[in-house]
Design a protein around this motif. Structure first.
Motif, mmCIF file in Angstrom:
data_model
loop_
_atom_site.group_PDB
_atom_site.id
_atom_site.type_symbol
_atom_site.label_atom_id
_atom_site.label_comp_id
_atom_site.label_asym_id
_atom_site.label_seq_id
_atom_site.Cartn_x
_atom_site.Cartn_y
_atom_site.Cartn_z
ATOM 1 N N VAL A 34 3.963 -14.640 -29.097
ATOM 2 C CA VAL A 34 1.817 -13.899 -29.319
ATOM 3 C C VAL A 34 2.259 -12.928 -29.620
ATOM 4 O O VAL A 34 2.972 -12.229 -30.089
ATOM 5 N N SER A 35 0.826 -12.307 -30.302
ATOM 6 C CA SER A 35 0.850 -11.386 -31.402
ATOM 7 C C SER A 35 1.281 -10.329 -29.987
ATOM 8 O O SER A 35 0.484 -9.767 -29.740
ATOM 9 N N ASN A 36 1.876 -9.236 -31.001
ATOM 10 C CA ASN A 36 2.918 -8.662 -30.665
ATOM 11 C C ASN A 36 1.086 -7.311 -30.602
ATOM 12 O O ASN A 36 1.753 -6.044 -29.478
ATOM 13 N N GLU A 37 0.480 -7.630 -31.441
ATOM 14 C CA GLU A 37 -0.565 -6.197 -31.703
ATOM 15 C C GLU A 37 -1.436 -6.338 -30.926
ATOM 16 O O GLU A 37 -1.786 -5.205 -29.983
ATOM 17 N N LEU A 38 -1.917 -7.593 -29.976
ATOM 18 C CA LEU A 38 -2.539 -8.166 -29.467
ATOM 19 C C LEU A 38 -1.584 -7.144 -28.000
ATOM 20 O O LEU A 38 -2.658 -6.106 -26.668
ATOM 21 N N ARG A 39 -0.556 -7.327 -27.613
ATOM 22 C CA ARG A 39 -0.235 -7.398 -26.307
ATOM 23 C C ARG A 39 0.468 -6.180 -26.221
ATOM 24 O O ARG A 39 -0.213 -4.957 -25.064
ATOM 25 N N GLN A 40 0.223 -4.932 -27.510
ATOM 26 C CA GLN A 40 0.395 -3.755 -27.013
ATOM 27 C C GLN A 40 -1.306 -3.097 -27.247
ATOM 28 O O GLN A 40 -1.177 -1.776 -26.996
ATOM 29 N N ALA A 41 -1.935 -3.409 -27.772
ATOM 30 C CA ALA A 41 -3.614 -3.479 -28.116
ATOM 31 C C ALA A 41 -4.121 -2.772 -26.620
ATOM 32 O O ALA A 41 -4.603 -1.475 -26.013
ATOM 33 N N MET A 42 -3.995 -4.072 -25.770
ATOM 34 C CA MET A 42 -4.455 -4.203 -24.851
ATOM 35 C C MET A 42 -3.960 -3.183 -23.470
ATOM 36 O O MET A 42 -5.182 -1.821 -23.274
ATOM 37 N N PRO A 43 -3.289 -3.071 -22.646
ATOM 38 C CA PRO A 43 -2.644 -1.890 -22.490
ATOM 39 C C PRO A 43 -3.257 -0.884 -22.592
ATOM 40 O O PRO A 43 -3.737 0.551 -22.334
ATOM 41 N N ALA A 44 -3.460 -0.731 -23.930
ATOM 42 C CA ALA A 44 -3.294 1.453 -24.535
ATOM 43 C C ALA A 44 -4.959 1.358 -24.309
ATOM 44 O O ALA A 44 -5.836 2.394 -23.483
ATOM 45 N N GLU A 45 -5.417 -0.321 -24.593
ATOM 46 C CA GLU A 45 -7.753 0.204 -24.614
ATOM 47 C C GLU A 45 -7.517 0.576 -22.775
ATOM 48 O O GLU A 45 -8.745 0.865 -22.565
ATOM 49 N N THR A 46 -6.985 -0.241 -22.219
ATOM 50 C CA THR A 46 -7.141 -0.692 -20.768
ATOM 51 C C THR A 46 -6.704 1.571 -20.035
ATOM 52 O O THR A 46 -7.187 1.410 -19.073
ATOM 53 N N GLY A 47 -6.017 2.046 -20.723
ATOM 54 C CA GLY A 47 -6.052 3.330 -20.278
ATOM 55 C C GLY A 47 -4.967 3.371 -19.002
ATOM 56 O O GLY A 47 -4.405 2.682 -18.398
ATOM 57 N N ASP A 48 -6.417 3.995 -18.580
ATOM 58 C CA ASP A 48 -6.117 4.590 -16.460
ATOM 59 C C ASP A 48 -6.982 3.931 -15.587
ATOM 60 O O ASP A 48 -7.080 4.943 -14.773
ATOM 61 N N SER A 49 -7.103 2.501 -16.448
ATOM 62 C CA SER A 49 -8.288 1.826 -15.303
ATOM 63 C C SER A 49 -7.696 2.091 -13.911
ATOM 64 O O SER A 49 -6.543 1.220 -13.367
ATOM 65 N N ALA A 50 -8.288 2.024 -13.024
ATOM 66 C CA ALA A 50 -7.864 1.162 -11.918
ATOM 67 C C ALA A 50 -8.206 0.064 -11.102
ATOM 68 O O ALA A 50 -8.124 0.129 -9.687
ATOM 69 N N ASP A 51 -8.857 -0.875 -12.144
ATOM 70 C CA ASP A 51 -8.949 -2.440 -11.718
ATOM 71 C C ASP A 51 -8.573 -2.827 -12.267
ATOM 72 O O ASP A 51 -7.687 -3.291 -13.513
ATOM 73 N N VAL A 52 -7.849 -3.285 -11.040
ATOM 74 C CA VAL A 52 -6.813 -4.884 -10.726
ATOM 75 C C VAL A 52 -7.270 -5.565 -12.311
ATOM 76 O O VAL A 52 -5.913 -6.274 -13.035
ATOM 77 N N ARG A 53 -7.700 -6.215 -12.113
ATOM 78 C CA ARG A 53 -9.015 -7.652 -13.113
ATOM 79 C C ARG A 53 -8.003 -7.055 -14.417
ATOM 80 O O ARG A 53 -7.604 -8.014 -15.616
#
Length: 182
Positions: A34-53
């Motif tokens: 799986v693209s490590n760039e995508l897997r790494q980018a998503m949590p960074a973009e999600t930040g401190d979200s409190a949304d389970v989704r």
């Protein structure tokens, strides 16, 4: 008895085939290419979200995006699902896929669910993993067999999976002493 011996021989042959293919895939691509760039980018973009989704999407979308990039037919999800049923290969697969990015995603998910008891959290994590893997394999099978798929694209399918897995995490907890729940 002859039927059992024949089935046992087929099972052993299937196991050997799986091990051979697994060894080649591990050598060529790692367990999850799986693209490590995508897997790494998503949590960074999600930040401190409190949304389970949002956090569930960090687990689902890299896999569905990867399968979409591979085109059809693919065998990766079906293969990975079978590998996870073998105790030895399962441990290798978990070791290969569990890294800092997955941990960051799980930490974000756990922050959204502070009142979920640990035994329930562990149980639902297993449920979510099984649902994800088996449904990816089912879609892959449907596409390979040119049978009716439930969604027309991998991104649409990902949205449905994210909804379902989010539902697992947010479901009410029924108190039960048999599960160590309080």
């Amino acid at each position: 008895m002859a039927g059992r011996t024949s089935r046992s021989g087929r099972a052993e042959g299937t196991r050997e085939t799986i091990l051979t293919v697994a060894e080649r895939m591990f050598a060529e691509h790692g367990v999850f290419a799986v693209s490590n760039e995508l897997r790494q980018a998503m949590p960074a973009e999600t930040g401190d979200s409190a949304d389970v989704r949002d956090w569930v999407a960090c687990l689902v979308r890299p896999d569905t995006d990867h399968l979409a990039e591979l085109g059809s037919p693919t065998w990766f999800a079906r293969f990975a699902t079978q590998v996870m049923t073998d105790p030895v290969l399962r441990e290798i697969m978990i070791d290969e896929t569990f890294g800092p990015t997955i941990q960051q995603t799980l930490d974000g998910l756990n922050r959204c669910l502070p009142d979920l008891p640990l035994p329930v959290r562990i149980e639902r994590g297993e449920m979510a993993r099984h649902l994800l893997m088996h449904m990816l394999a089912e879609r892959e099978r449907a596409l390979a067999g040119n049978t009716q798929a439930t969604a027309s694209t991998w991104p649409e399918y990902a949205s449905g999976l994210i909804d379902a897995i989010t539902g697992i995490w947010l479901a009410p907890v029924t108190p039960s002493t048999s599960h160590g729940r309080s």
